[in-house]
Design an enzyme around this catalytic site. Structure first.
Site, PDB file in Angstrom:
ATOM      1  N   ASP A  37      15.264  -4.636 -10.613  1.00  0.00           N
ATOM      2  CA  ASP A  37      16.681  -4.568 -10.974  1.00  0.00           C
ATOM      3  C   ASP A  37      16.972  -5.314 -12.278  1.00  0.00           C
ATOM      4  OD1 ASP A  37      17.165  -3.224  -8.469  1.00  0.00           O
ATOM      5  OD2 ASP A  37      16.861  -5.187  -7.562  1.00  0.00           O
ATOM      6  N   HIS A  66      16.626   3.199 -10.248  1.00  0.00           N
ATOM      7  CA  HIS A  66      16.868   3.038 -11.682  1.00  0.00           C
ATOM      8  C   HIS A  66      18.223   3.650 -12.006  1.00  0.00           C
ATOM      9  CE1 HIS A  66      12.297   2.623 -12.579  1.00  0.00           C
ATOM     10  NE2 HIS A  66      12.788   1.656 -11.855  1.00  0.00           N
TER      11      HIS A  66
HETATM   12  P1  IMP Z   1       9.043  -2.135  -0.054  1.00  0.00           P
HETATM   13  O1  IMP Z   1       8.643  -1.773  -1.436  1.00  0.00           O
HETATM   14  O2  IMP Z   1      10.126  -1.237   0.504  1.00  0.00           O
HETATM   15  O3  IMP Z   1       7.871  -2.276   0.860  1.00  0.00           O
HETATM   16  O4  IMP Z   1       9.725  -3.583  -0.093  1.00  0.00           O
HETATM   17  C1  IMP Z   1       8.979  -4.779  -0.308  1.00  0.00           C
HETATM   18  C2  IMP Z   1       9.838  -5.820  -1.001  1.00  0.00           C
HETATM   19  O5  IMP Z   1      10.060  -5.440  -2.350  1.00  0.00           O
HETATM   20  C3  IMP Z   1      11.225  -5.998  -0.387  1.00  0.00           C
HETATM   21  O6  IMP Z   1      11.608  -7.350  -0.529  1.00  0.00           O
HETATM   22  C4  IMP Z   1      12.117  -5.132  -1.266  1.00  0.00           C
HETATM   23  O7  IMP Z   1      13.451  -5.562  -1.244  1.00  0.00           O
HETATM   24  C5  IMP Z   1      11.473  -5.329  -2.619  1.00  0.00           C
HETATM   25  N1  IMP Z   1      11.623  -4.174  -3.533  1.00  0.00           N
HETATM   26  C6  IMP Z   1      10.876  -3.056  -3.540  1.00  0.00           C
HETATM   27  N2  IMP Z   1      11.233  -2.267  -4.563  1.00  0.00           N
HETATM   28  C7  IMP Z   1      12.223  -2.905  -5.204  1.00  0.00           C
HETATM   29  C8  IMP Z   1      12.998  -2.598  -6.379  1.00  0.00           C
HETATM   30  O8  IMP Z   1      12.816  -1.560  -7.039  1.00  0.00           O
HETATM   31  N3  IMP Z   1      13.922  -3.503  -6.746  1.00  0.00           N
HETATM   32  C9  IMP Z   1      14.108  -4.673  -6.061  1.00  0.00           C
HETATM   33  N4  IMP Z   1      13.403  -5.016  -4.980  1.00  0.00           N
HETATM   34  C10 IMP Z   1      12.477  -4.133  -4.547  1.00  0.00           C
END
Ligand code: IMP
Length: 461
Positions: A37, A66
């Site tokens: 982000d 995005h």
């Molecule tokens: P996952 O990718 O859904 O397995 O999430 C794993 C961790 O990464 C969690 O804490 C999510 O909130 C964080 N996360 C995954 N992708 C993003 C992103 O694009 N922006 C912010 N946090 C993310």
């Protein structure tokens, strides 16, 4: 493109003036240097107007969000690469991505309704792994089952998009489905899904019983019928994307590689285990797009001038109280993918210097200055204290990162709004002092400073 507001905006709003000439040549990667982000979508969207032929996603999946702001319109992209609003650019979903077919089709339909034409400008690698509903179920149950087994709350707090379970299947191999499997004749796909679903139902039943959750087993035939419909709609976009990219690059075409998620969420280099499951750094470009090492001329690292984090995990500079509320509200810090309020804090330069080094960043683009401009003072973290020692590098152990005390440098507030300023030279002195401190600490030139989220609010240096 039609002449809907979205389409005409995409054509008429050009980047702010003055992208330096050197950034107009060569292949470029854009990566987030914090916890996601950072505003990568804005930079990628602007760069994609600067002579790139391809925008390639090489990692992650629908966990990414995005945002591209064109005029006053906001486009939230999750799986589609951020060049999709520009008709002349071919957008590639690379083999390193995990793709939810239903999710990408929903995005395509949503953009089509807003007048964006998606046809020859989208390519999906036949080697890309496919997210299925049982991956999302596993995502939902896994944190809960682990917490139940440990007897305490130990949540990574995933986005629930099935990302980790899909990458786990990629590594396990025998229960994975790739896009090329979706393209198989119906009976072959059905055969595969029948045994995979048997295994998945067994695993999910155990996980559910461990945490006392309900679980309705998946029906392989119903799943096959559903996914055959998606397969037919996606078929026109599917190709051997890595061969195509290598050929096109050999013919002089320029490629912009779009990193999703961010370096502190990288599976190897992030705050493990509170990370996502892919290589989010520029190191992922080669494996995740299938292009030879060393092709990158520029690696732009995106840094938000404060920090935000969604989900669990250590966050040394985290804020609470009034300043946190102000940053969250002004910065609209709510998840693009899940809508969750983001945790917010000061900029952590120890972490940023580390993440810039991991990706071999050649330039920085800074976002979020307009959010800071309303604060009385600003802080940046320049070191950590742990057990009486000063640490200036990133610890590997998430428990240590959670225990460190940040050492801050304080800067006077900017004192006036910056969002209407259109050249770096005209920024208030306090803003320049802060930005230039970041540059000297990280040791990488700052090439862009954003004073808002639109294309014309990017100031080049
Ligand atoms: P996952 O990718 O859904 O397995 O999430 C794993 C961790 O990464 C969690 O804490 C999510 O909130 C964080 N996360 C995954 N992708 C993003 C992103 O694009 N922006 C912010 N946090 C993310």
């Amino acid at each position: 493109m039609t002449d809907s507001p979205a389409a005409s905006n995409a054509e008429s709003h050009t980047a702010g003036p003055g992208l330096p000439e050197d950034l107009k040549t060569g292949h470029t990667a854009v990566c987030g240097l914090q916890y996601g982000d950072e505003g990568k979508g804005q930079i990628i969207d602007m760069l994609s107007q600067e002579g790139f032929d391809f925008v390639v996603r090489y990692n992650g999946g629908a966990n990414a969000g995005h945002s591209v702001h064109i005029g006053d319109e906001k486009f939230a992209l999750h799986l589609l690469p951020s060049g999709i609003l520009s008709p002349a650019i071919v957008n590639v979903v690379g083999n390193g991505v995990v793709m939810d077919p239903q999710g990408i089709l929903k995005e395509i339909d949503g953009l089509t309704e807003r007048g964006v034409v998606i046809k020859d400008n989208l390519r999906i690698s036949e080697r890309t792994h496919v997210v299925l509903p049982y991956h999302k179920k596993q995502d939902e149950l896994y944190d809960r089952a682990v917490s139940a087994a440990r007897g305490d709350a130990h949540a990574i707090g995933t986005t629930g998009r099935g990302i980790g379970p899909c990458y786990a299947d990629k590594a396990l191999r025998s229960t994975a489905i790739r896009v090329c499997d979706l393209m198989l004749p119906a009976d072959r796909l059905r055969e595969k899904l029948r045994y995979i679903v048997r295994v998945k139902n067994a695993v999910l039943t155990s996980l559910a019983s461990l945490c006392g959750a309900e679980f309705e087993p998946f029906d392989a035939d119903a799943l096959t019928d559903e996914f055959l419909v998606y397969a037919d709609r996606l078929r026109p976009f599917v190709c051997d994307a890595s061969s195509m990219l290598r050929d096109q690059m050999a013919q002089g075409k320029r490629v912009l590689f779009e990193g999703a998620n961010a370096t502190l969420l990288d599976i190897d280099h992030g705050t493990y285990p509170f990370v996502t499951s892919s290589t989010c750094t520029a190191l992922g470009v080669y494996a995740g797009a299938g292009v030879p090492g060393g092709v990158l001329e520029h690696v732009l690292g995106i840094v938000k001038l404060y920090t935000s984090r969604v989900g669990g995990g250590p966050f040394p500079t985290e804020l609470s109280g009034d300043i946190a509320d102000q940053i969250r509200d002004v910065g609209r810090e709510y998840g693009t993918t899940t809508g969750r309020p983001r945790r917010v804090g000061w900029l952590d330069l120890v972490a940023t210097r580390y993440t810039a080094a991991v990706s071999g960043v050649t330039g920085l683009a800074c976002t979020g200055l307009s959010v800071l401009s309303g604060l009385d003072e600003m802080k940046v973290c320049v070191g950590y204290k742990h057990n009486g020692q000063t640490i200036t590098t990133m610890p590997a152990d998430a428990d240590v990162i959670a225990e460190v005390q940040p050492v801050f440098e304080t800067f006077e507030g900017i004192g006036e709004p910056v969002s209407e300023i259109r050249s770096y030279a005209k920024l208030p002195a306090a803003a320049k002092r802060y930005v230039e401190f970041v540059e000297s600490f990280v040791g990488v030139p700052i090439r862009m400073v954003c004073v808002g989220r639109r294309r014309d609010q990017i100031l080049h240096r």
